[in-house]
Design a protein around this motif. Structure first.
Motif, PDB file in Angstrom:
ATOM      1  N   PRO A 152      28.183  50.910  34.108  1.00 42.57           N
ATOM      2  CA  PRO A 152      29.576  50.636  33.718  1.00 42.57           C
ATOM      3  C   PRO A 152      29.669  49.426  32.792  1.00 42.57           C
ATOM      4  O   PRO A 152      28.970  48.421  32.978  1.00 42.57           O
ATOM      5  CB  PRO A 152      30.270  50.359  35.055  1.00 42.57           C
ATOM      6  N   VAL A 153      30.528  49.542  31.796  1.00 43.92           N
ATOM      7  CA  VAL A 153      30.750  48.437  30.861  1.00 43.92           C
ATOM      8  C   VAL A 153      31.704  47.446  31.513  1.00 43.92           C
ATOM      9  O   VAL A 153      32.806  47.807  31.935  1.00 43.92           O
ATOM     10  CB  VAL A 153      31.322  48.953  29.532  1.00 43.92           C
ATOM     11  N   GLN A 154      31.293  46.180  31.584  1.00 45.00           N
ATOM     12  CA  GLN A 154      32.089  45.165  32.262  1.00 45.00           C
ATOM     13  C   GLN A 154      33.111  44.559  31.306  1.00 45.00           C
ATOM     14  O   GLN A 154      32.808  44.307  30.133  1.00 45.00           O
ATOM     15  CB  GLN A 154      31.186  44.063  32.814  1.00 45.00           C
ATOM     16  N   PRO A 155      34.316  44.314  31.781  1.00 45.23           N
ATOM     17  CA  PRO A 155      35.328  43.682  30.923  1.00 45.23           C
ATOM     18  C   PRO A 155      34.966  42.237  30.620  1.00 45.23           C
ATOM     19  O   PRO A 155      34.339  41.546  31.434  1.00 45.23           O
ATOM     20  CB  PRO A 155      36.606  43.780  31.760  1.00 45.23           C
ATOM     21  N   PHE A 156      35.369  41.766  29.464  1.00 45.94           N
ATOM     22  CA  PHE A 156      35.078  40.389  29.047  1.00 45.94           C
ATOM     23  C   PHE A 156      36.251  39.497  29.424  1.00 45.94           C
ATOM     24  O   PHE A 156      37.389  39.744  29.043  1.00 45.94           O
ATOM     25  CB  PHE A 156      34.836  40.340  27.537  1.00 45.94           C
ATOM     26  N   LEU A 157      35.960  38.462  30.201  1.00 44.94           N
ATOM     27  CA  LEU A 157      36.992  37.540  30.680  1.00 44.94           C
ATOM     28  C   LEU A 157      36.913  36.168  30.034  1.00 44.94           C
ATOM     29  O   LEU A 157      37.668  35.274  30.411  1.00 44.94           O
ATOM     30  CB  LEU A 157      36.895  37.389  32.207  1.00 44.94           C
ATOM     31  N   GLY A 158      36.006  35.969  29.094  1.00 43.33           N
ATOM     32  CA  GLY A 158      35.865  34.684  28.445  1.00 43.33           C
ATOM     33  C   GLY A 158      34.536  34.034  28.769  1.00 43.33           C
ATOM     34  O   GLY A 158      33.777  34.513  29.630  1.00 43.33           O
ATOM     35  N   ALA A 159      34.232  32.944  28.078  1.00 44.61           N
ATOM     36  CA  ALA A 159      32.956  32.243  28.268  1.00 44.61           C
ATOM     37  C   ALA A 159      33.201  30.747  28.310  1.00 44.61           C
ATOM     38  O   ALA A 159      34.133  30.225  27.684  1.00 44.61           O
ATOM     39  CB  ALA A 159      31.981  32.586  27.144  1.00 44.61           C
ATOM     40  N   LEU A 186      39.371  32.611  35.889  1.00 45.28           N
ATOM     41  CA  LEU A 186      38.729  33.877  35.544  1.00 45.28           C
ATOM     42  C   LEU A 186      37.420  33.660  34.804  1.00 45.28           C
ATOM     43  O   LEU A 186      36.432  34.365  35.030  1.00 45.28           O
ATOM     44  CB  LEU A 186      39.674  34.734  34.703  1.00 45.28           C
ATOM     45  N   ILE A 187      37.393  32.684  33.905  1.00 46.85           N
ATOM     46  CA  ILE A 187      36.174  32.413  33.141  1.00 46.85           C
ATOM     47  C   ILE A 187      35.095  31.859  34.059  1.00 46.85           C
ATOM     48  O   ILE A 187      33.925  32.262  33.981  1.00 46.85           O
ATOM     49  CB  ILE A 187      36.480  31.424  31.991  1.00 46.85           C
ATOM     50  N   TYR A 189      43.100  41.527  38.720  1.00 44.85           N
ATOM     51  CA  TYR A 189      42.239  41.908  39.847  1.00 44.85           C
ATOM     52  C   TYR A 189      41.327  43.075  39.480  1.00 44.85           C
ATOM     53  O   TYR A 189      40.147  43.100  39.866  1.00 44.85           O
ATOM     54  CB  TYR A 189      43.093  42.275  41.061  1.00 44.85           C
ATOM     55  N   LEU A 190      41.853  44.055  38.737  1.00 45.85           N
ATOM     56  CA  LEU A 190      41.039  45.204  38.346  1.00 45.85           C
ATOM     57  C   LEU A 190      39.863  44.794  37.479  1.00 45.85           C
ATOM     58  O   LEU A 190      38.772  45.362  37.571  1.00 45.85           O
ATOM     59  CB  LEU A 190      41.904  46.229  37.607  1.00 45.85           C
ATOM     60  N   GLU A 191      40.063  43.815  36.633  1.00 44.25           N
ATOM     61  CA  GLU A 191      38.982  43.357  35.761  1.00 44.25           C
ATOM     62  C   GLU A 191      37.940  42.567  36.547  1.00 44.25           C
ATOM     63  O   GLU A 191      36.743  42.686  36.298  1.00 44.25           O
ATOM     64  CB  GLU A 191      39.566  42.503  34.635  1.00 44.25           C
ATOM     65  N   VAL A 192      38.395  41.754  37.503  1.00 42.51           N
ATOM     66  CA  VAL A 192      37.470  40.913  38.266  1.00 42.51           C
ATOM     67  C   VAL A 192      36.523  41.761  39.114  1.00 42.51           C
ATOM     68  O   VAL A 192      35.322  41.494  39.180  1.00 42.51           O
ATOM     69  CB  VAL A 192      38.256  39.918  39.142  1.00 42.51           C
ATOM     70  N   GLN A 233      35.259  44.518  38.604  1.00 43.42           N
ATOM     71  CA  GLN A 233      34.299  45.297  37.833  1.00 43.42           C
ATOM     72  C   GLN A 233      33.243  44.434  37.167  1.00 43.42           C
ATOM     73  O   GLN A 233      32.441  44.936  36.380  1.00 43.42           O
ATOM     74  CB  GLN A 233      35.028  46.117  36.758  1.00 43.42           C
ATOM     75  N   THR A 234      33.214  43.132  37.461  1.00 43.81           N
ATOM     76  CA  THR A 234      32.227  42.235  36.875  1.00 43.81           C
ATOM     77  C   THR A 234      31.141  41.889  37.889  1.00 43.81           C
ATOM     78  O   THR A 234      31.368  41.937  39.101  1.00 43.81           O
ATOM     79  CB  THR A 234      32.900  40.937  36.394  1.00 43.81           C
ATOM     80  N   THR A 235      29.974  41.537  37.381  1.00 48.32           N
ATOM     81  CA  THR A 235      28.826  41.295  38.250  1.00 48.32           C
ATOM     82  C   THR A 235      29.029  40.066  39.119  1.00 48.32           C
ATOM     83  O   THR A 235      28.948  40.128  40.346  1.00 48.32           O
ATOM     84  CB  THR A 235      27.556  41.133  37.407  1.00 48.32           C
ATOM     85  N   PHE A 236      29.293  38.930  38.497  1.00 46.79           N
ATOM     86  CA  PHE A 236      29.416  37.677  39.247  1.00 46.79           C
ATOM     87  C   PHE A 236      30.794  37.545  39.894  1.00 46.79           C
ATOM     88  O   PHE A 236      30.913  37.031  41.010  1.00 46.79           O
ATOM     89  CB  PHE A 236      29.155  36.488  38.326  1.00 46.79           C
ATOM     90  N   GLY A 237      31.819  38.012  39.209  1.00 43.08           N
ATOM     91  CA  GLY A 237      33.159  37.878  39.748  1.00 43.08           C
ATOM     92  C   GLY A 237      33.390  38.708  40.993  1.00 43.08           C
ATOM     93  O   GLY A 237      34.093  38.278  41.910  1.00 43.08           O
TER      94      GLY A 237
END
Length: 649
Positions: free
Chosen positions: A54-61, A104-105, A139-142, A144-148
């Motif tokens: 799955p492609v993870q959403p980008f929340l910033g860096a 989020l970042i 919440y939906l984006e978080v 779907q992320t590996t670390f989040g």
């Protein structure tokens, strides 16, 4: 990162179960295959065509300086902090100020997520609610992320604790607020329900997402009144909490929607799926608990549609074998057997009759059989024991030990078929092994090279399930306990010392020494086996616990206690300044014996279970000579009078 799934079965096994392959083939013919083309979305989320991930959403860096700050903060958390420590409180508050505004970042950064995981147990209630509320709309984006996703699981655990406090009315709202800190006036219930309403429309799309399923599973269990408590590493345990009435109603609506909109074939397909099976486990558990919650036990609609419908003949249903022997689906069947009503149990016996031995030795199905055995009544338990006696060739094989332990526990709990099962185990051990001693047979002792040892020495390795089976014999009939005790005395001196210094077998020896009905002859023989080895055992991790147990075992045997403490004193600094030996030195009061032996003997006498004979005589009223009234002795008095008369004459 999300918690790694527990692996079942034999590791790196090249053998495949023929029955499992046939059943999976039958199920595979019924379930339509799903293929993912390039640029296509699988189940609603975008998939990388090259990696099929799955492609993870980008929340910033984070900036390099900010990332370096969190990297240093993670190292600082290695020290043990407590919330009551003022230095820790200032450190947590400074980290919270750094996170504020970019939650989020930070949550999606490798170092920032770890810092937040360390921070949650030490943060205040307002800080937890503030971080949780900052994710509104994301919440939906978080998830779907590996670390989040993994950090969000920890955050859910602490939010569940706050929900429990609010529901019980035990939440302390008088907390010190930081300067510039935004106070969250919303309750934890409203925050959690807002999150659920945001995720609800896309719940079915994320049901087989690789990362989101772990978070969705914990959200469902939170709605049902369970909280996941995290210990060292990734260990987690489920604890029941109080939740508002709106929580379970929301979970019921999700389950009812799944039961109405999905066919039985689709539900079974989700049970076999590697990731969706996690959600199905929560569905099944909540569905059963709802059915059993009311005064009148109702039928669980989802489970009834999945497996337990009266239209399904379990004996001829291929899906039952898939649930038995599939790594993911077997956990669902465990929950079904654990929560199902007693009226459904005979259906499983009819389906598994004649196959108990093969299922109990299967690397995956044996977990299901253990759940089934724990639910069996006396009559059904007798059928299982009799079938094992008729069709088994070797019940002490390694793959059968877990089922034997569970079966013996159930027999001891019901006080039935204990002699049949114990005689079966002892007879199988004597027939298939040259050694007559049951302890090495069940422990399956082996010597392996210790890779951590610079000298590459060989160390003893024992089977934990075999040790637990031997411990369970201590809860059974006394005649079989005596067999275990006699076999322990038959061990050689070197073999006993190896068992005492190995972690698995040492616990077995501790349990034997704690058995309440040990006779005096066994205690003396057992204590004699430890002669001249007390120092060696005291400085080992496992052996030191056994030396501590010898104090209780030698109660009423002052000579043996004196001999043991003398060996400790002779060991001197070797025991006193060792990491494990200093505990033994303290428990046995060895320093007191070396400096003031008389005081040590007084201390030992205070622990004597039976008082001395002369102490009994002193405390018994009317038994002392001083308490007897003086009596006249006529013979003596007459003789004295005659002598006086003669002298006077």
């Amino acid at each position: 990162m999300p918690k790694a799934r527990k692996q079942r079965g034999k590791k790196h096994s090249s053998k495949k179960d023929v029955e499992t392959e046939e059943v999976q083939t039958e199920i595979g013919d019924q379930v339509p295959p799903t293929t993912v083309e390039e640029g296509q979305e699988e189940s609603g989320f975008q998939v990388n065509p090259y990696t099929n991930e799955p492609v993870q959403p980008f929340l910033g860096a984070l900036d390099p300086e900010e990332e370096k700050y969190f990297q240093e903060a993670e190292k600082a958390f290695v020290n043990h902090f407590t919330r009551s420590n003022e230095e820790t409180r200032f450190f947590i508050d400074s980290v919270y100020r750094e996170i504020k505004g970019k939650e989020l970042i930070v949550l999606n950064n490798v170092f920032g997520s770890k810092v937040m995981e360390h921070m949650f147990p030490l943060a205040t209630t307002s800080q937890i609610k503030s971080i949780f509320s900052s994710m509104n709309g994301h919440y939906l984006e978080v998830v779907q992320t590996t670390f989040g996703s993994y950090a969000f699981e920890k955050l859910l655990s602490h939010m569940a604790y706050i929900v429990d406090l609010e529901t019980r009315g035990a939440l302390d709202n008088e907390e010190e607020m930081l300067e510039g800190e935004d106070q969250v006036f919303s309750t934890a219930e409203s925050l959690v329900m807002y999150m659920c309403n945001e995720i609800r429309p896309d719940f079915s799309l994320l049901i087989n997402h690789k990362l989101a399923v772990h978070v969705l599973h914990k959200i469902l269990m939170l709605l049902d009144g369970y909280r996941f408590v995290y210990a060292e590493g990734r260990r987690e345990s489920m604890v029941q909490i109080r939740v508002p009435e709106t929580f379970p109603q929301f979970a019921y609506s999700i389950i009812d929607s799944a039961a109405e909109n999905l066919t039985a074939l689709e539900l079974r397909n989700y049970c076999v799926d590697r990731y969706a099976s996690k959600i199905m486990q929560a569905f099944v558990r909540i569905d059963f608990e709802r059915a059993q919650g009311g005064k009148k036990k109702k039928v669980a609609p989802l489970v009834d549609k999945l497996l337990l419908s009266s239209d399904n003949n379990l004996k001829e249903l291929p899906f039952l074998d898939t649930l038995l022997k599939d790594e993911a689906a077997s956990r669902i069947l465990e929950i079904i057997i654990e929560k199902m009503p007693n009226a459904q149990l005979p259906r499983f016996r009819e389906a598994w009759e004649g196959r108990f031995y093969r299922l109990c030795t299967h690397p995956i199905a044996n977990f299901v059989m253990q759940r089934y055995i724990n639910r069996l009544p006396v009559e059904e338990l007798g059928h299982v024991v009799q079938e094992l006696k008729q069709g088994s060739d070797n019940v002490v094989r390694k793959s059968f030990l877990a089922v034997l332990k569970t079966l013996l526990q159930r027999c001891n709990a019901l006080q039935a078929y204990q002699h049949d099962l114990a005689s079966l185990i002892f007879a199988s051990a004597e027939e298939n092994e040259k050694k007559k001693n049951i302890i090495p047979i069940l422990l399956r002792s082996k010597h392996k090279r210790d890779m951590s040892d610079p000298e590459n020495k060989r160390k003893l390795v024992n089977n934990m399930l075999g040790a637990q089976l031997l411990e369970e014999f201590l809860n059974g009939p006394k005649e079989y306990v005596e067999v275990i005790l006699n076999n322990l005395l038959e061990l050689s001196h070197d073999q006993l010392m190896e068992y005492c210094q190995e972690s698995v077998s040492s616990r077995l020896i501790e349990s034997i020494s704690d058995w309440p009905a040990l006779d005096l002859i066994f205690k003396k023989k057992f204590l004699n086996m430890f002669s001249d080895t007390i120092v060696e055992l005291s400085i080992s991790a496992s052996g030191s616990h056994i030396v501590d147990k010898l104090w209780k075992l030698s109660r009423g045997l002052p000579l043996y206690r004196t001999r043991i403490v003398q060996e400790l004193v002779q060991g001197g600094d070797k025991v006193k300044f060792d990491f494990y030996g200093k505990k033994v030195w303290s428990n046995w009061k060895a320093e007191l014996f070396r400096r003031a032996p008389d005081e040590w003997y007084r201390f030992m006498k205070q622990d004597e279970p039976v008082k001395r004979v002369h102490e009994k005589a002193r405390n018994t009223p009317g038994s002392s000579a001083n308490s007897q009234p003086l009596r006249k002795r006529p013979n003596m008095e007459e003789g004295t009078n005659e002598t006086d008369k003669r002298i006077r004459a």
